[in-house]
Design an enzyme around this catalytic site. Structure first.
Site, PDB file in Angstrom:
ATOM      1  CB  SER A  30      -0.925   0.009   1.223  1.00  0.00           C
ATOM      2  OG  SER A  30      -0.178  -0.162   2.410  1.00  0.00           O
ATOM      3  CG  ASN A 117      -3.651  -4.801  13.169  1.00  0.00           C
ATOM      4  OD1 ASN A 117      -3.089  -4.684  12.073  1.00  0.00           O
ATOM      5  ND2 ASN A 117      -4.006  -5.974  13.674  1.00  0.00           N
ATOM      6  CB  THR A 162     -42.582  23.825  -7.958  1.00  0.00           C
ATOM      7  OG1 THR A 162     -43.743  24.259  -8.673  1.00  0.00           O
ATOM      8  CG2 THR A 162     -42.438  24.679  -6.706  1.00  0.00           C
ATOM      9  CG  HIS A 163     -43.447  20.281 -10.536  1.00  0.00           C
ATOM     10  ND1 HIS A 163     -43.506  18.984 -10.083  1.00  0.00           N
ATOM     11  CD2 HIS A 163     -44.214  21.013  -9.685  1.00  0.00           C
ATOM     12  CE1 HIS A 163     -44.296  18.926  -9.021  1.00  0.00           C
ATOM     13  NE2 HIS A 163     -44.733  20.147  -8.747  1.00  0.00           N
ATOM     14  CB  SER A 284     -17.127  23.963 -28.926  1.00  0.00           C
ATOM     15  OG  SER A 284     -17.160  23.089 -30.033  1.00  0.00           O
ATOM     16  CE  LYS A 290     -22.196  24.978 -26.931  1.00  0.00           C
ATOM     17  NZ  LYS A 290     -22.033  23.561 -27.205  1.00  0.00           N
ATOM     18  CG  ASN A 292     -19.349  24.243 -23.940  1.00  0.00           C
ATOM     19  OD1 ASN A 292     -20.403  24.718 -24.342  1.00  0.00           O
ATOM     20  ND2 ASN A 292     -18.525  23.550 -24.702  1.00  0.00           N
ATOM     21  CD  GLU A 297     -21.196  20.912 -18.886  1.00  0.00           C
ATOM     22  OE1 GLU A 297     -20.686  19.967 -19.502  1.00  0.00           O
ATOM     23  OE2 GLU A 297     -21.513  21.982 -19.430  1.00  0.00           O
ATOM     24  CE1 TYR A 324      -6.156  -3.460   9.364  1.00  0.00           C
ATOM     25  CE2 TYR A 324      -5.184  -5.625   9.011  1.00  0.00           C
ATOM     26  CZ  TYR A 324      -5.399  -4.328   8.602  1.00  0.00           C
ATOM     27  OH  TYR A 324      -4.854  -3.893   7.414  1.00  0.00           O
ATOM     28  CD  GLN A 329      -2.715  -2.533   2.392  1.00  0.00           C
ATOM     29  OE1 GLN A 329      -2.039  -2.771   3.394  1.00  0.00           O
ATOM     30  NE2 GLN A 329      -2.445  -3.042   1.207  1.00  0.00           N
ATOM     31  CE  LYS A 332      -4.255   2.827   5.186  1.00  0.00           C
ATOM     32  NZ  LYS A 332      -5.195   1.672   5.240  1.00  0.00           N
TER      33      LYS A 332
HETATM   34  N1  ARG Z   1      -1.157  -1.272   5.554  1.00  0.00           N
HETATM   35  C1  ARG Z   1      -2.059  -1.780   6.536  1.00  0.00           C
HETATM   36  C2  ARG Z   1      -3.423  -1.082   6.414  1.00  0.00           C
HETATM   37  O1  ARG Z   1      -3.506  -0.136   5.754  1.00  0.00           O
HETATM   38  C3  ARG Z   1      -1.522  -1.569   7.906  1.00  0.00           C
HETATM   39  C4  ARG Z   1      -2.017  -2.553   8.900  1.00  0.00           C
HETATM   40  C5  ARG Z   1      -1.524  -3.903   8.569  1.00  0.00           C
HETATM   41  N2  ARG Z   1      -1.767  -4.827   9.598  1.00  0.00           N
HETATM   42  C6  ARG Z   1      -1.657  -6.117   9.366  1.00  0.00           C
HETATM   43  N3  ARG Z   1      -1.899  -6.887  10.376  1.00  0.00           N
HETATM   44  N4  ARG Z   1      -1.346  -6.610   8.215  1.00  0.00           N
HETATM   45  O2  ARG Z   1      -4.390  -1.500   6.960  1.00  0.00           O
END
Ligand code: ARG
Length: 466
Positions: A30, A117, A162-163, A284, A290, A292, A297, A324, A329, A332
């Site tokens: 990650s 964790n 309205t509408h 455009s 144009k 835009n 949008e 956990y 992961q 993110k």
């Molecule tokens: N990169 C992991 C995450 O984003 C960190 C925690 C990993 N923990 C584990 N027991 N593998 O969640």
């Protein structure tokens, strides 16, 4: 990278007898995205190390080595010289390995009483807390732009719909203040979610807590957390706080998207209610005439990805047993993407709003179509004793007459109006004008220009105090 960590991919014990498959390594890593957490990871580690020292779990030399090492790592990351390694999986292991390379055994002591964790849960919460603070500031700026324009146009009359059919006249300022209200609730929601984000997971360790005599309150105080997660299993596993943020962000974007839709409509030559500064538009490649409204949008389009992130996170969570799981992961990228989309959108709209040039004559012409003061005539008859339902019926017949003649209600001769109901007198024309109609809605929350100006000023005062 330290040798032990390098040769077993990411530093697992001697348990593993073969190196990780290359594709699996990339699949599980990650670091390419969670390096965005580096700064909060260092803050969390510093607070943890200081607590370990204060509790007598590591000694003062270890602490000063850790502090020195983390300070250097922070500089390397900020300066772009830090050597991120996929072999070290994530931001946490990258920083820890570098720390050990820099300061030796003290670096290996940092992870005492801690797990990735509770570490990652702490990092996300710290990062999200800062993101929420930014989002609230950006919302304040956008609301200020809207309320400022609303004050300028407290008396500019436009059709209310309205509408998407002309309904009753309102003022442009009143319409803009509707969005100020929506964004005020959004800011409230974010502030409320922040309370639940701002709780410390650290100390939960992997899932069951730790055998070391840690001082969680000390860490919470150092990091500015308002409370400590009260159950170690819950602390490392739930991401409900991130889901709440994505839900609040989705609502902000839904409101931005509705505003965008209106800007696009208003800018269309068929309506022509506003013009928008060139810097928010594109041309455009084929049609030279144009201009835009690309920014609104795109904002309307990007609302889809923010709602998508909410769906991703809720789906991510729903099947996970305690505590956990690596599924987490995956929280993110949607979270980071949501934050970036939200903050950029708010910043752009804050600039876009003052670049709007309303065209009051076009708004007025549209408000004069569609018999927008018909309700005012009904209310006039009610004030002269006719029950509302009967007045409604009488006015419907008058509208039909005006429609047949191709004129507005205010353009019907008095004798024609009086023929519908003898209670109608010459003063009726005061309520049939657009100005009379909006001025008559003179109560808290109404569209009378004086009320709109008051509401805009009150909003600006509140925003300045926030
Ligand atoms: N990169 C992991 C995450 O984003 C960190 C925690 C990993 N923990 C584990 N027991 N593998 O969640």
């Amino acid at each position: 990278m330290s040798d032990q960590l390098a040769n077993k991919s990411a530093g697992w014990s001697g348990l593993f007898s073969e190196p990780m498959d290359e594709l699996v390594k990339r699949y599980t890593a990650s670091v390419d995205f969670d390096r965005a957490l580096a700064e909060v990871d260092i803050q969390g580690s510093l607070a943890h190390a200081r607590m370990l020292e204060a509790a007598g779990i590591i000694d003062a030399r270890d602490l000063s080595d850790i502090e020195r090492g983390l300070t250097q790592i922070r500089q390397e990351i900020e300066g772009g010289t830090f050597d991120w390694s996929l072999d070290l999986e994530d931001v946490h292991l990258n920083i820890e390995a570098r720390l050990t390379a820099l300061v030796g055994d003290a670096g290996k002591r940092l992870h005492t009483g801690r797990s990735r964790n509770d570490q990652v849960a702490t990092d996300i919460r710290l990062w999200l807390r800062g993101t929420i603070d930014n989002a609230i500031d950006q919302l304040t700026a956008l609301q200020t732009s809207l309320a400022t324009l609303a004050l300028e146009h407290a008396g500019t009359i436009m059709p209310g719909f309205t509408h998407l059919q002309v309904a009753q006249p309102v003022t442009f300022g009143h319409h803009l203040l509707a969005y100020v209200e929506m964004f005020a609730r959004d800011a409230e929601r974010l502030a409320d979610a922040r309370r639940r984000v701002n709780r410390l997971p650290l100390g939960a360790a992997a899932l069951a807590g730790t055998t070391f005599p840690i001082d969680r309150q000390r860490v919470a105080d150092a990091l500015g957390f308002e409370a400590i997660a009260a159950n170690s299993l819950d602390a490392v596993s739930d991401r409900d706080f991130a889901i709440e943020f994505c839900a609040a962000a989705s609502l902000v974007m839904i409101h931005v998207s509705r505003l965008s839709e209106e800007l696009v409509l208003w800018m269309s030559p068929a309506m022509g209610f506003i013009d928008m500064a060139d810097r928010f538009c594109t041309g455009s490649s084929i049609m030279p005439q144009k201009k835009n409204p690309d920014v609104p949008e795109l904002a309307r389009g990007k609302t889809g990805r923010v709602i998508g992130a909410l769906v991703t996170l809720t789906t991510l969570m729903k099947g996970q047993p305690l505590a956990y799981n690596k599924d987490n992961q995956e929280d993110k990228e949607p979270l980071f993407d949501t934050a970036r989309t939200l903050l950029e959108t708010l910043r752009i709209f804050t600039d876009l709003i003052p670049g709007i040039a309303p065209r009051p004559e076009r708004m007025r012409a549209a408000a004069l179509q569609g018999f927008s003061t018909a309700t005012d005539l009904a209310d006039y008859l009610v004030r002269r004793g006719l029950p509302f339902r009967a007045a409604h019926e009488t006015v419907a017949r008058a509208v039909r007459e005006a429609s047949d003649r191709g004129v507005d209600l205010a353009e019907l001769p008095l004798d024609v109006l009086t023929a519908f109901d003898s209670r109608i007198e010459a003063d009726v024309f005061e309520v049939l004008t657009l100005e009379g109609s909006v001025a008559a809605r003179d109560h808290f929350g109404g569209t009378a220009p004086a009320r709109v100006a008051d509401a805009a000023r009150a909003a600006l005062d509140r925003l300045a105090a926030r």
